[in-house]
Each structure stands twice: as structure tokens, then as C-alpha cells.
Scaffold this motif. Structure first.
Motif, mmCIF file in Angstrom:
data_model
loop_
_atom_site.group_PDB
_atom_site.id
_atom_site.type_symbol
_atom_site.label_atom_id
_atom_site.label_comp_id
_atom_site.label_asym_id
_atom_site.label_seq_id
_atom_site.Cartn_x
_atom_site.Cartn_y
_atom_site.Cartn_z
ATOM 1 N N GLU A 1 -32.777 -44.825 -13.700
ATOM 2 C CA GLU A 1 -33.944 -44.990 -12.832
ATOM 3 C C GLU A 1 -33.617 -44.602 -11.387
ATOM 4 N N SER A 2 -32.420 -44.943 -10.929
ATOM 5 C CA SER A 2 -32.005 -44.527 -9.590
ATOM 6 C C SER A 2 -31.923 -43.004 -9.506
ATOM 7 N N PHE A 3 -31.384 -42.380 -10.555
ATOM 8 C CA PHE A 3 -31.285 -40.926 -10.619
ATOM 9 C C PHE A 3 -32.673 -40.291 -10.554
ATOM 10 N N LEU A 4 -33.625 -40.852 -11.317
ATOM 11 C CA LEU A 4 -35.004 -40.351 -11.316
ATOM 12 C C LEU A 4 -35.581 -40.351 -9.909
ATOM 13 N N ASN A 5 -35.388 -41.446 -9.176
ATOM 14 C CA ASN A 5 -35.924 -41.544 -7.819
ATOM 15 C C ASN A 5 -35.221 -40.601 -6.854
ATOM 16 N N ALA A 6 -33.921 -40.409 -7.042
ATOM 17 C CA ALA A 6 -33.188 -39.471 -6.189
ATOM 18 C C ALA A 6 -33.656 -38.029 -6.426
ATOM 19 N N GLU A 7 -33.940 -37.692 -7.678
ATOM 20 C CA GLU A 7 -34.455 -36.356 -7.999
ATOM 21 C C GLU A 7 -35.833 -36.143 -7.369
ATOM 22 N N TYR A 8 -36.648 -37.180 -7.393
ATOM 23 C CA TYR A 8 -37.985 -37.110 -6.797
ATOM 24 C C TYR A 8 -37.880 -36.838 -5.297
ATOM 25 N N ILE A 9 -36.987 -37.552 -4.633
ATOM 26 C CA ILE A 9 -36.792 -37.376 -3.198
ATOM 27 C C ILE A 9 -36.232 -35.989 -2.888
ATOM 28 N N ARG A 10 -35.282 -35.545 -3.700
ATOM 29 C CA ARG A 10 -34.657 -34.233 -3.465
ATOM 30 C C ARG A 10 -35.698 -33.118 -3.480
ATOM 31 N N LYS A 11 -36.675 -33.219 -4.361
ATOM 32 C CA LYS A 11 -37.717 -32.193 -4.450
ATOM 33 C C LYS A 11 -38.712 -32.299 -3.301
ATOM 34 N N LYS A 12 -38.972 -33.527 -2.850
ATOM 35 C CA LYS A 12 -39.944 -33.729 -1.781
ATOM 36 C C LYS A 12 -39.405 -33.280 -0.424
ATOM 37 N N PHE A 13 -38.120 -33.532 -0.193
ATOM 38 C CA PHE A 13 -37.545 -33.247 1.118
ATOM 39 C C PHE A 13 -36.730 -31.963 1.034
ATOM 40 N N SER A 14 -37.446 -30.852 1.107
ATOM 41 C CA SER A 14 -36.819 -29.560 0.827
ATOM 42 C C SER A 14 -36.638 -28.677 2.060
ATOM 43 N N SER A 15 -37.036 -29.130 3.234
ATOM 44 C CA SER A 15 -36.885 -28.307 4.437
ATOM 45 C C SER A 15 -35.410 -28.143 4.780
ATOM 46 N N THR A 16 -35.108 -27.122 5.558
ATOM 47 C CA THR A 16 -33.724 -26.847 5.918
ATOM 48 C C THR A 16 -33.098 -27.998 6.670
ATOM 49 N N SER A 17 -33.835 -28.574 7.617
ATOM 50 C CA SER A 17 -33.283 -29.665 8.417
ATOM 51 C C SER A 17 -33.009 -30.900 7.557
ATOM 52 N N ASP A 18 -33.933 -31.224 6.633
ATOM 53 C CA ASP A 18 -33.715 -32.376 5.774
ATOM 54 C C ASP A 18 -32.604 -32.117 4.762
ATOM 55 N N GLN A 19 -32.482 -30.885 4.302
ATOM 56 C CA GLN A 19 -31.396 -30.564 3.381
ATOM 57 C C GLN A 19 -30.034 -30.746 4.053
ATOM 58 N N LYS A 20 -29.947 -30.423 5.327
ATOM 59 C CA LYS A 20 -28.693 -30.653 6.058
ATOM 60 C C LYS A 20 -28.404 -32.140 6.155
ATOM 61 N N ARG A 21 -29.413 -32.947 6.420
ATOM 62 C CA ARG A 21 -29.224 -34.395 6.499
ATOM 63 C C ARG A 21 -28.801 -34.959 5.133
ATOM 64 N N LEU A 22 -29.432 -34.454 4.084
ATOM 65 C CA LEU A 22 -29.088 -34.924 2.750
ATOM 66 C C LEU A 22 -27.655 -34.550 2.381
ATOM 67 N N ALA A 23 -27.226 -33.349 2.790
ATOM 68 C CA ALA A 23 -25.856 -32.916 2.507
ATOM 69 C C ALA A 23 -24.844 -33.866 3.158
ATOM 70 N N GLU A 24 -25.138 -34.294 4.385
ATOM 71 C CA GLU A 24 -24.269 -35.268 5.057
ATOM 72 C C GLU A 24 -24.261 -36.599 4.306
ATOM 73 N N LEU A 25 -25.418 -36.979 3.786
ATOM 74 C CA LEU A 25 -25.524 -38.237 3.065
ATOM 75 C C LEU A 25 -24.736 -38.184 1.748
#
Length: 408
Positions: free
Chosen positions: A295-319
Motif C-alpha cells: 500500500e505504501s508502494f502504491l501511494n509512492a507510485e501515485y505521487i511519482r506520477k503526479k509530481f513530474s516537473s523537473t524541479s520536483d523530480q530533483k527534490r524527489l531524487a534528493e529524497l
């Protein structure tokens, strides 16, 4: 300080902040104004209230030699209003903005700031203070209109003729400019920022208006100068159209403006063939923990698809990197028997992610919480090239061998 142009008890606010020497007139043109144009727009007004933040700012202690710089200064230092008796520093104005947001704008969930010139530095100062004090800033989008992020050359001339804290703060080599930029570039908690600059602006040049930390798509040139960039005469003006689109794109895509509810599994067999689940099964992790991880994986996948801009992808990479670091610390303890079994290893990593949710793992994407971050751990485990295992001899070769034995 705060004057509303449109107020309908909505959860989102667009807040205009003028620059040095400015006021409400900063936004006015031929009987209309930038705030009023946005307030009248059907797409904007259904979700946003509109307000203007004003503060005292005035060019003081002028001497006769100011005459030689008259034209330049008029464009940078325009009208004022007599609300206070003296100028205060940009940092102090930022503190006043924080007070207004805290007590006057407390009912808003999200604030979009449209700031001109020095007003942008006021905004950045307020945001940095929120971050330093570990407070969640309500400012989710920052529209920077000809803001001197690296200082304004006109302020250097101003220092020759006026003793003024705000002019000193605007100078290119001023300590304040250096400190606020350093803090801004080092944090990944700053809001999404769009940098507008005027092609005919000789007060705040592109070099200063568009700092080095921006993405190419975040820099927006317009056919304006330092003053006209704030004064769209109608809704056909390019600056108006661009600012409106930035706001709507932000709202509809990867911002903190929507209410994303947590996702739930449709059935317990979901993701059974995914690598991260096979890794958990191979470590004899309890079924309940596996379902929670799914279930945690499902929610992380949902967020990954929603936050797809370059700036957010950089933040996610740091996370992801920070989550990997937490896992590696726990795994090292497990290898040296500081953690006795795989189930306790999984629990230890999950507990650390929850504990660090608002500290080490803090990120400026409001919806990402501990559940998503636990899911991001399993996203890492789902990659073949990632060494995220729940057994001491974990490898893809061993995992495939185990699967073959089970199938036989």
C-alpha cells in the motif's frame, strides 16, 4: 498591510507584493490593475481570493547631486504611501509579511505570491525564515517579476545620495543579498518559482532576475521594462497571459494545491510479481507487513506520477538518496547482528522514516508524508540495480534461484 481586491472565503490566495518606492500604483494602468484583471478572470476567481500587501518605502535624504540620476531612479523608485514614518530593512519587512500571513491570512491553505522587484526579496526573506524555524510556509508558488536576486545596479547609485536601509539591501555586493541567496540555493524546501524578466529592463538585468539555480523552463522573458512588467493594460497582455497560465498549470499539475487522498489496494494480490514483494517474501516477512508495504508502494507510485516537473523530480531524487541512507544505516546494524531478523530490519527502517518525516526527510511537496516515503523505500527495492534487501546474502541471482525452486 493587506488589502483585498477579491474576497470570497476561498482556500487559496493570490498576494501581490510591490517593490521599493511602490504601492498599489505599482500594479495600475489606465484605470485598471493587475490584481483586478486576475480577480475578474473566470478561471482564477473560482478558486482564488486576491489581495495586495503594502508597506512603507520611500527614497529619503535626497541631495542636489541626485539630479544627475533622476531618470534612472524614477524607474526604480516610484510612488509611495505614508503609512509609516521610516523605512525599515527588507528582512524586517519580510518579518511583517510573516506576521500578516500568520494572523491575517490564517484561513488560507495556499498562497501564491506575485512580487515585483524588492518585493521578491521580501518574499524570499519570509520564506527562508519559515524554513529556518521549521514552519510550513503557506507560500506554494512564487512569481518573480524583475526581482533583483543578485542586486540592482540602481541601488549602487542610490547609496551615493541616500542613507536608506532598503537601498543598501538592494546593492549587488550587500551581505543581505549574499546571505539570502545562499540560503535559498541550499534548501530544497523553497516553493516552485517562476522568474519573469523584462527584455528592456536596464534596472534589473536578466543576470540578476534569473538566478543560477533555476530550470530553463522557469525563466520567462517578456517584452517589457522594469515598470511596465507590472502593468498589463488588459487580459491580452503577454505578462498577464503568462502569469495566469503559470498559476493554472501549477494548480493542475505538480503543486500543493490539490487534495490528494491516500490510495488503497483493490486486492491483496496486487504487486505480487514485483521485485520488492519477492524480496520481502524471500526474507519471510509477515504477510501483514508485506500488505502494508504494498500500500505504501502504491501511494509512492501515485505521487511519482503526479509530481513530474523537473524541479520536483530533483527534490524527489534528493529524497530517495536520504531514504537510501536511512536504509543503509539499519542494514549495517542488521549485518552486524544489531538487528536480529529481517522483520525487525523492515520495522526499524519504517520507524526511522516516520521519525525523520518532518526533519531529515522534509521536502517542499506538501502531500508527501511518511506513508509515501515508506513506499519510496520499496520503489528503490523494486529496481534491479538497487541493493535494498531484507536478507544478508541478498542478490538478484539468489532471488531468481529461490523463485525457480518455489515454482518447481
Amino acid at each position: 498591510m493587506i488589502e483585498f481586491v477579491e474576497q470570497g472565503n476561498k482556500k487559496n490566495l493570490i498576494l501581490f507584493i510591490h517593490g521599493f518606492g511602490g504601492g498599489e500604483s505599482t500594479w495600475e494602468n489606465e484605470g485598471n490593475s493587475f490584481p483586478k484583471l486576475l480577480a475578474a478572470d473566470e478561471e482564477i476567481k473560482k478558486n482564488y481570493d486576491i489581495a495586495v500587501y503594502t508597506y512603507f518605502t520611500k527614497l529619503l535624504n535626497l541631495y542636489q547631486k541626485a539630479q544627475g540620476f533622476g531618470t534612472l531612479l524614477k524607474r526604480l523608485f516610484t510612488t509611495s504611501h505614508g503609512k509609516l514614518v521610516k523605512n525599515i530593512s527588507i528582512e524586517e519587512i519580510g518579518d511583517l509579511l510573516r506576521t500578516e500571513v500568520r494572523f491575517h491570512l490564517q484561513n488560507y491553505d495556499n498562497i501564491i505570491v506575485i512580487a515585483h522587484s524588492m518585493g521578491g526579496l521580501v518574499t524570499k526573506s519570509a520564506i527562508i525564515k519559515d524554513i529556518e524555524e521549521q514552519q510550513n510556509s503557506k507560500i506554494k508558488l512564487f512569481v518573480s517579476l524583475a526581482v533583483p536576486h543578485l542586486g540592482a545596479e540602481g541601488a549602487t547609485f542610490g547609496k551615493l545620495i541616500s542613507s536608506n536601509l532598503q537601498i543598501e539591501n538592494l546593492a549587488p555586493l550587500n551581505t543581505f543579498i549574499h546571505q539570502i541567496n545562499d540560503a535559498w540555493q541550499k534548501t530544497n524546501l523553497r516553493p516552485v518559482t517562476k522568474y519573469f524578466y523584462g527584455l528592456y529592463d536596464d534596472i534589473v538585468t536578466k543576470t540578476s532576475a534569473v538566478p543560477i539555480d533555476k530550470e530553463k523552463s522557469d525563466a520567462i522573458p517578456v517584452d517589457e521594462d522594469h515598470t511596465s512588467i507590472t502593468k498589463p493594460v488588459n487580459t491580452k497582455n503577454t505578462t498577464f497571459i503568462a502569469v495566469k497560465k503559470v498559476i493554472l498549470d501549477f494548480e493542475n499539475s505538480d503543486s500543493g494545491m490539490s487534495d490528494y487522498s491516500l490510495q488503497t489496494l483493490q486486492n491483496e494480490d496486487e504487486y505480487n510479481d514485483e521485485i520488492f514483494v519477492l524480496k520481502l517474501l524471500s526474507a519471510n516477512i509477515h504477510k501483514t507487513s508485506i500488505n502494508s508495504s504494498k500500500e505504501s508502494f502504491l501511494n509512492a507510485e501515485y505521487i511519482r506520477k503526479k509530481f513530474s516537473s523537473t524541479s520536483d523530480q530533483k527534490r524527489l531524487a534528493e529524497l530517495y538518496q536520504k531514504i537510501r541512507h536511512i536504509y543503509q544505516d539499519s542494514y549495517s546494524k542488521y549485518v552486524h547482528d544489531g538487528i536480529t531478523n529481517s522483520g525487525l530490519l523492515l520495522t526499524d527502517v519504517h520507524e526511522k522514516i516516520v521519525a525523520e518525516d518532518k526533519k531529515f526527510l522534509e521536502i517542499f511537496i506538501p502531500f508527501i508524508n511518511a506513508i509515501h516515503k515508506k513506499g519510496m523505500l520499496h520503489q528503490l527495492a523494486n529496481r534491479e540495480n538497487e541493493n535494498v534487501w531484507w536478507v544478508k546474502d541478498g542478490s538478484m541471482e539468489n532471488l531468481l534461484s529461490l523463485i525457480d525452486r518455489e515454482e518447481k
